[in-house]
Design a protein around this motif. Structure first.
Motif, mmCIF file in Angstrom:
data_model
loop_
_atom_site.group_PDB
_atom_site.id
_atom_site.type_symbol
_atom_site.label_atom_id
_atom_site.label_comp_id
_atom_site.label_asym_id
_atom_site.label_seq_id
_atom_site.Cartn_x
_atom_site.Cartn_y
_atom_site.Cartn_z
ATOM 1 N N ARG A 1 9.054 -1.234 43.039
ATOM 2 C CA ARG A 1 10.221 -0.446 43.511
ATOM 3 C C ARG A 1 9.775 -0.205 44.999
ATOM 4 O O ARG A 1 10.796 -0.418 45.839
ATOM 5 N N ALA A 2 8.735 0.279 45.370
ATOM 6 C CA ALA A 2 8.444 0.602 46.604
ATOM 7 C C ALA A 2 8.408 -0.780 47.415
ATOM 8 O O ALA A 2 8.844 -0.958 48.611
ATOM 9 N N VAL A 3 8.092 -1.846 46.877
ATOM 10 C CA VAL A 3 7.701 -2.998 47.596
ATOM 11 C C VAL A 3 9.175 -3.401 47.762
ATOM 12 O O VAL A 3 9.862 -4.169 48.840
ATOM 13 N N ALA A 4 10.036 -3.394 46.682
ATOM 14 C CA ALA A 4 11.328 -3.847 46.956
ATOM 15 C C ALA A 4 12.335 -3.225 48.187
ATOM 16 O O ALA A 4 13.107 -3.697 48.725
ATOM 17 N N TYR A 5 12.214 -1.913 48.144
ATOM 18 C CA TYR A 5 12.602 -0.910 49.377
ATOM 19 C C TYR A 5 12.056 -1.569 50.492
ATOM 20 O O TYR A 5 12.686 -1.328 51.584
ATOM 21 N N ALA A 6 10.950 -1.578 50.645
ATOM 22 C CA ALA A 6 10.265 -1.678 51.819
ATOM 23 C C ALA A 6 10.472 -3.167 52.427
ATOM 24 O O ALA A 6 10.056 -3.367 53.838
ATOM 25 N N LEU A 7 10.986 -4.204 51.919
ATOM 26 C CA LEU A 7 11.201 -5.651 52.533
ATOM 27 C C LEU A 7 12.585 -5.683 52.843
ATOM 28 O O LEU A 7 13.740 -5.712 52.281
ATOM 29 N N ASN A 8 12.689 -6.068 54.174
ATOM 30 C CA ASN A 8 13.961 -6.350 55.056
ATOM 31 C C ASN A 8 14.234 -7.721 54.756
ATOM 32 O O ASN A 8 13.413 -8.428 55.356
ATOM 33 N N ARG A 9 15.088 -8.198 54.223
ATOM 34 C CA ARG A 9 15.282 -9.630 53.907
ATOM 35 C C ARG A 9 15.870 -10.258 55.020
ATOM 36 O O ARG A 9 15.663 -11.611 55.358
ATOM 37 N N THR A 10 16.571 -9.543 56.378
ATOM 38 C CA THR A 10 16.895 -10.316 57.383
ATOM 39 C C THR A 10 15.634 -10.716 58.111
ATOM 40 O O THR A 10 15.631 -11.873 58.644
ATOM 41 N N SER A 56 14.878 0.502 52.698
ATOM 42 C CA SER A 56 14.765 1.649 52.987
ATOM 43 C C SER A 56 13.401 2.077 52.974
ATOM 44 O O SER A 56 12.639 2.251 51.843
ATOM 45 N N LEU A 57 12.783 2.399 54.110
ATOM 46 C CA LEU A 57 11.399 2.762 54.221
ATOM 47 C C LEU A 57 11.075 4.291 53.680
ATOM 48 O O LEU A 57 10.266 4.496 52.987
ATOM 49 N N ALA A 58 12.132 5.115 53.747
ATOM 50 C CA ALA A 58 12.245 6.405 53.076
ATOM 51 C C ALA A 58 12.110 6.235 51.648
ATOM 52 O O ALA A 58 11.279 6.860 50.918
ATOM 53 N N LYS A 59 12.988 5.366 51.238
ATOM 54 C CA LYS A 59 13.104 5.437 49.714
ATOM 55 C C LYS A 59 11.474 4.650 49.247
ATOM 56 O O LYS A 59 11.109 4.924 48.007
ATOM 57 N N ALA A 60 11.348 3.673 49.919
ATOM 58 C CA ALA A 60 10.012 3.013 49.548
ATOM 59 C C ALA A 60 8.640 4.097 49.481
ATOM 60 O O ALA A 60 7.953 3.855 48.618
ATOM 61 N N ARG A 61 8.897 4.810 50.469
ATOM 62 C CA ARG A 61 7.514 5.561 50.728
ATOM 63 C C ARG A 61 7.666 6.638 49.226
ATOM 64 O O ARG A 61 6.804 7.235 48.845
ATOM 65 N N GLN A 62 8.811 7.346 49.007
ATOM 66 C CA GLN A 62 8.986 7.891 48.022
ATOM 67 C C GLN A 62 8.655 7.146 46.630
ATOM 68 O O GLN A 62 7.914 7.893 45.591
ATOM 69 N N GLN A 63 9.295 5.962 46.440
ATOM 70 C CA GLN A 63 8.874 5.240 45.205
ATOM 71 C C GLN A 63 7.120 5.341 45.049
ATOM 72 O O GLN A 63 6.401 5.444 43.940
ATOM 73 N N LEU A 64 6.672 4.943 46.261
ATOM 74 C CA LEU A 64 5.014 4.862 46.244
ATOM 75 C C LEU A 64 4.490 6.416 46.077
ATOM 76 O O LEU A 64 3.294 6.168 45.224
ATOM 77 N N ALA A 65 5.299 7.233 46.327
ATOM 78 C CA ALA A 65 4.522 8.488 46.353
ATOM 79 C C ALA A 65 4.502 9.057 44.683
ATOM 80 O O ALA A 65 3.693 9.928 44.260
ATOM 81 N N GLU A 66 5.496 8.410 43.977
ATOM 82 C CA GLU A 66 5.696 8.801 42.617
ATOM 83 C C GLU A 66 4.814 8.020 41.576
ATOM 84 O O GLU A 66 4.803 8.193 40.595
#
Length: 232
Positions: A1-10, A56-66
Motif C-alpha cells: 500500500r505504501a508503494v501504491a500511494y508513493a507512485l505518481n502515475r502522471t 500521497s507521500l504522506a499516506k505512503a510514509r504512514q503505511q510504511l511506518a505501520e
C-alpha cells in the motif's frame, strides 16, 4: 500500500512517452472490460466500493511506518531494455526512494527477463506489462491472480480469490459476473499484491480515402475488414 500511494502515475506515464501512450489505470480488470458486464453507472458503483490509493507521500510514509519495515528497505527489480520500460522503472525507483525504499534496477537480456517471468520465480519485484488479448474480463485475472494464474509472480492465491475466480467462470449473467468481479477487485485492492499503473494505448493508421466506423479495440475478435468503407 505504501508503494501504491508513493507512485505518481502522471510521472510514470510521462516516462513511458507521455499521455498519448497510456492512461492511468488502477484496476487489475480494465474499466473498458467491466463495461461489457454493465452500464457506466453500474461499473462506477462497483469500482466505488474498491479501495483506492491516490498519490500521497504522506499516506505512503504512514503505511510504511505501520509495516514490518518502518524505516524502509532495499529491494531489487529486474527489467529488460524493451521500449520505454527502463525509463519507467527508473522513475518508479526515484519515487520510492522518497519514502525510504531503495529499489535497485537490474537490466537483463530480454530472453532472460521473459524466461524468469514465465517461470514465476519465488520472491523479488518485477515491473511488467500484461496484454489484454481478449475482451473477456477474466483474461487478466487468469494471468496474475489465483493458483491457476500463468504469471502470478506475487504468488497471490488466497482461497477466497480462487473461489471467486472459479465462480466468475461459471456464471453467464452479466450482473452476477460484475458482482463477483467487484468482490475480486475489493479483495485484491485490500491486499494489494500488485500495483496497477496504467493502460497502454494502441493506434490504427487509416488512409483518408477510407473510413472504419465502430472500430473495436480487439480487432482479432471481429471482421473489421468488412466494415472498411470508402470515404465520401
Amino acid at each position: 500500500r505504501a508503494v501504491a500511494y508513493a507512485l505518481n502515475r502522471t510521472d510514470i506515464i510521462t516516462a513511458n512517452g507521455g499521455p498519448q501512450t497510456a492512461v492511468p489505470e488502477d484496476s487489475v480488470i480494465p474499466v473498458k472490460q467491466l463495461l461489457s458486464l454493465g452500464s457506466q453507472a453500474q461499473v462506477s458503483k462497483t469500482l466505488g466500493q474498491v479501495p483506492q490509493y491516490p498519490y500521497s507521500l504522506a499516506k505512503a510514509r504512514q503505511q510504511l511506518a505501520e509495516s514490518a519495515y518502518p524505516h524502509g528497505f532495499t529491494a531489487e527489480s529486474i527489467i529488460d531494455s524493451t521500449g520505454n520500460d527502463p525509463n519507467v522503472a527508473q522513475v518508479i525507483a526515484a519515487e520510492l526512494h522518497k519514502i525510504g525504499i531503495n529499489l535497485k534496477i537490474v537490466t537483463v537480456p530480454e530472453a532472460k527477463y521473459y524466461a524468469d517471468y514465465s517461470t514465476v520465480p519465488p520472491g523479488g519485484d518485477m515491473f511488467a506489462g500484461l496484454g489484454a488479448v481478449s475482451p473477456d474480463p477474466s483474461i487478466l485475472p487468469s494471468y496474475a491472480l489465483g493458483s491457476q494464474a500463468t504469471y502470478n509472480v506475487a504468488h497471490y492465491a488466497p482461497p477466497a480469490i480462487n473461489t471467486l475466480l472459479a465462480r466468475g467462470l461459471s456464471v453467464s449473467n452479466p450482473a452476477q459476473w460484475l458482482a463477483i468481479y467487484g468482490q475480486v477487485l475489493r479483495q485484491v485492492a485490500t491486499d494489494e499484491p500488485y500495483v496497477v499503473l496504467y493502460g497502454g494505448l494502441s493506434f490504427t493508421a487509416l488512409s483518408s480515402k477510407f473510413t472504419l466506423p465502430s472500430f473495436y479495440e480487439y480487432p482479432a475478435f471481429f471482421s473489421w475488414a468488412l466494415r472498411l468503407r470508402q470515404a465520401r
